[in-house]
Design an enzyme around this catalytic site. Structure first.
Site, PDB file in Angstrom:
ATOM      1  N   GLY A   1      -0.304   1.780   9.676  1.00 55.65           N
ATOM      2  CA  GLY A   1       0.480   1.516  10.924  1.00 55.65           C
ATOM      3  C   GLY A   1      -0.480   1.247  12.211  1.00 55.65           C
TER       4      GLY A   1
ATOM      5  N   HIS B   1      -8.455   1.525  -3.664  1.00 60.49           N
ATOM      6  CA  HIS B   1      -9.342   1.327  -2.663  1.00 60.49           C
ATOM      7  C   HIS B   1      -9.986   2.592  -2.361  1.00 60.49           C
ATOM      8  CE1 HIS B   1      -9.435   0.368   1.742  1.00 60.49           C
ATOM      9  NE2 HIS B   1     -10.607   0.759   1.392  1.00 60.49           N
TER      10      HIS B   1
ATOM     11  N   SER C   1       0.998  -1.154  -0.020  1.00 58.81           N
ATOM     12  CA  SER C   1      -0.072  -0.022  -0.096  1.00 58.81           C
ATOM     13  C   SER C   1       0.961   1.192  -0.150  1.00 58.81           C
ATOM     14  CB  SER C   1      -1.035  -0.118   0.956  1.00 58.81           C
ATOM     15  OG  SER C   1      -1.517   1.171   1.511  1.00 58.81           O
TER      16      SER C   1
ATOM     17  N   MET D   1     -11.546   5.212  -0.367  1.00 58.37           N
ATOM     18  CA  MET D   1     -12.437   5.480   1.012  1.00 58.37           C
ATOM     19  C   MET D   1     -12.720   6.958   0.854  1.00 58.37           C
ATOM     20  SD  MET D   1      -9.400   3.801   3.247  1.00 58.37           S
ATOM     21  CE  MET D   1      -8.351   3.718   1.872  1.00 58.37           C
TER      22      MET D   1
ATOM     23  N   HIS E   1      -1.305  -1.391  -4.138  1.00 65.44           N
ATOM     24  CA  HIS E   1      -2.644  -0.937  -3.483  1.00 65.44           C
ATOM     25  C   HIS E   1      -2.625   0.521  -3.414  1.00 65.44           C
ATOM     26  CE1 HIS E   1      -6.050  -1.762  -0.873  1.00 65.44           C
ATOM     27  NE2 HIS E   1      -5.715  -0.798  -0.051  1.00 65.44           N
TER      28      HIS E   1
ATOM     29  N   MET F   1     -11.663  -4.729   5.830  1.00 62.48           N
ATOM     30  CA  MET F   1     -10.751  -3.995   6.815  1.00 62.48           C
ATOM     31  C   MET F   1     -10.521  -4.665   7.810  1.00 62.48           C
ATOM     32  SD  MET F   1     -10.150  -1.629   4.540  1.00 62.48           S
ATOM     33  CE  MET F   1      -8.977  -0.622   5.900  1.00 62.48           C
TER      34      MET F   1
ATOM     35  N   ASP G   1      -4.408   3.840  -1.695  1.00 62.78           N
ATOM     36  CA  ASP G   1      -5.692   4.049  -0.726  1.00 62.78           C
ATOM     37  C   ASP G   1      -5.820   5.626  -0.952  1.00 62.78           C
ATOM     38  OD1 ASP G   1      -3.886   2.131   1.692  1.00 62.78           O
ATOM     39  OD2 ASP G   1      -5.954   1.854   0.856  1.00 62.78           O
TER      40      ASP G   1
ATOM     41  N   ASP H   1      -6.721  -5.881   4.649  1.00 63.11           N
ATOM     42  CA  ASP H   1      -6.172  -4.769   4.585  1.00 63.11           C
ATOM     43  C   ASP H   1      -6.049  -4.001   5.910  1.00 63.11           C
ATOM     44  OD1 ASP H   1      -7.095  -1.804   2.633  1.00 63.11           O
ATOM     45  OD2 ASP H   1      -5.265  -2.221   3.624  1.00 63.11           O
ATOM     46  N   GLY H   2      -4.728  -3.927   6.373  1.00 68.96           N
ATOM     47  CA  GLY H   2      -4.590  -3.269   7.697  1.00 68.96           C
ATOM     48  C   GLY H   2      -3.812  -3.892   8.784  1.00 68.96           C
TER      49      GLY H   2
ATOM     50  N   MET I   1      -8.291   8.548  -0.157  1.00 72.29           N
ATOM     51  CA  MET I   1      -8.988   9.244   1.216  1.00 72.29           C
ATOM     52  C   MET I   1      -9.368  10.651   0.893  1.00 72.29           C
ATOM     53  SD  MET I   1      -6.593   7.522   3.923  1.00 72.29           S
ATOM     54  CE  MET I   1      -6.251   5.790   4.056  1.00 72.29           C
TER      55      MET I   1
HETATM   56  C1  DX5 Z   1      -6.315   2.037   5.893  1.00 71.28           C
HETATM   57  C2  DX5 Z   1      -5.757   1.677   4.366  1.00 71.28           C
HETATM   58  C3  DX5 Z   1      -4.544   0.563   4.297  1.00 71.28           C
HETATM   59  C4  DX5 Z   1      -3.519   0.861   5.056  1.00 71.28           C
HETATM   60  C5  DX5 Z   1      -2.605  -0.349   5.280  1.00 71.28           C
HETATM   61  O1  DX5 Z   1      -7.178   2.854   5.699  1.00 71.28           O
HETATM   62  O2  DX5 Z   1      -6.955   1.261   3.789  1.00 71.28           O
HETATM   63  O3  DX5 Z   1      -4.439  -0.032   3.155  1.00 71.28           O
HETATM   64  O4  DX5 Z   1      -2.909   1.634   4.335  1.00 71.28           O
HETATM   65  O5  DX5 Z   1      -1.676   0.031   6.019  1.00 71.28           O
HETATM   66  P1  DX5 Z   1      -0.657  -0.821   7.145  1.00 71.28           P
HETATM   67  O6  DX5 Z   1      -0.372  -2.215   6.430  1.00 71.28           O
HETATM   68  O7  DX5 Z   1       0.545   0.120   7.444  1.00 71.28           O
HETATM   69  O8  DX5 Z   1      -1.767  -1.175   8.027  1.00 71.28           O
HETATM   70 ZN    ZN Z   2      -6.239   0.263   1.632  1.00 71.19          ZN
END
Ligand code: DX5
Ligand code: ZN
Length: 227
Positions: A149, A70, A11, A72, A36, A141, A38, A179-180, A40
């Site tokens: 993190g 992805h 990601s 969000m 990946h 999720m 993200d 994811d996460g 937002m």
């Molecule tokens: C969170 C994201 C994840 C996140 C994963 O909203 O959708 O993809 O970036 O990061 P790590 O692997 O650091 O939890």
């Molecule tokens: Zn994600």
């Protein structure tokens, strides 16, 4: 789409944006096939990341990289075309952000991308059961969306089991992505639960050697295939 599963999806939220190109290249050099992204908007989640122009720049790094986007964001319908034009190979949308999810999934497909539906940690699998036959991927999720993190939420694994059972019973073929909070300590347990695509942000981009970390994580997954 035929990838040797399970597969790692770095990601880029966790990448150093001042060195994004070099760090993405390092993941590809280490054997990553999925990237990946993200997205937002500061409304659906309490953070703002990046948009279609960054996805387009990353997609230009390699024709082979599978761009896993992805969303969000609120009102994802407004941005499907822009992300497809930017090079998205797959677009995942949150059931919690879609008033007309079935129409949104059709819209993604109409623009030539593969489709994914996402559920947050507090959303049950039953909320997406009616759409499972229409999607290429379900993204679970395992943290509350918005930040990398965070700690992995173990209860997510029971949702994996539910989806594996539903996929078998309904003779469907969607991929299961998580994811996460994925890291070298929990990656085997997660893959053995039946996850096909494992997203990792900080586990990859906080490593001293990004390329070597991708190789390490992906070979851990590849070794599970041969067992
Ligand atoms: C969170 C994201 C994840 C996140 C994963 O909203 O959708 O993809 O970036 O990061 P790590 O692997 O650091 O939890
Ligand atoms: Zn994600």
């Amino acid at each position: 789409m035929n990838f040797d599963l399970p597969i790692l999806a770095p990601s880029i939220l966790a990448a150093d944006k001042a060195q994004l190109g070099a760090q993405v290249q390092a993941t590809l050099d280490g054997g990553a096939q999925w990237i990946h992204c993200d997205i937002m908007d500061g409304h659906f989640v309490p953070n703002i990341s990046f948009g279609p122009n960054v996805v387009a720049s990353v997609a230009r790094i390699s024709d082979e990289a599978f761009m896993d986007v992805h969303l969000m964001i609120e009102n994802p319908d407004q941005y499907i075309e822009a992300f497809c034009d930017a090079g998205a190979d797959l677009i995942s949308v949150h059931v919690e952000a879609c008033v007309h999810l079935h129409r949104t999934i059709q819209l993604i497909r109409s623009h030539g991308a593969m489709t994914g539906v996402v559920i947050n940690p507090a959303t049950p699998v039953s909320a997406i059961e009616p759409i499972l036959a229409e999607v290429d991927l379900v993204l679970l999720m395992s943290v509350n969306p918005g930040f990398g993190g965070q700690q992995f939420i173990p209860a997510t694994l029971s949702k994996v089991e539910q989806l594996v059972a539903l996929r078998e019973k309904q003779e469907l073929s969607f991929l299961i992505e998580i994811d996460g909070g994925v890291n070298s300590k929990n990656i085997v347990e997660i893959a053995e639960a039946g996850v096909d695509v494992l997203v990792a942000g900080n586990a990859v981009f906080s490593a001293e050697n990004i390329s070597a970390k991708v190789t390490e994580l992906q070979s851990t997954l590849s070794n599970l295939r041969s067992e």
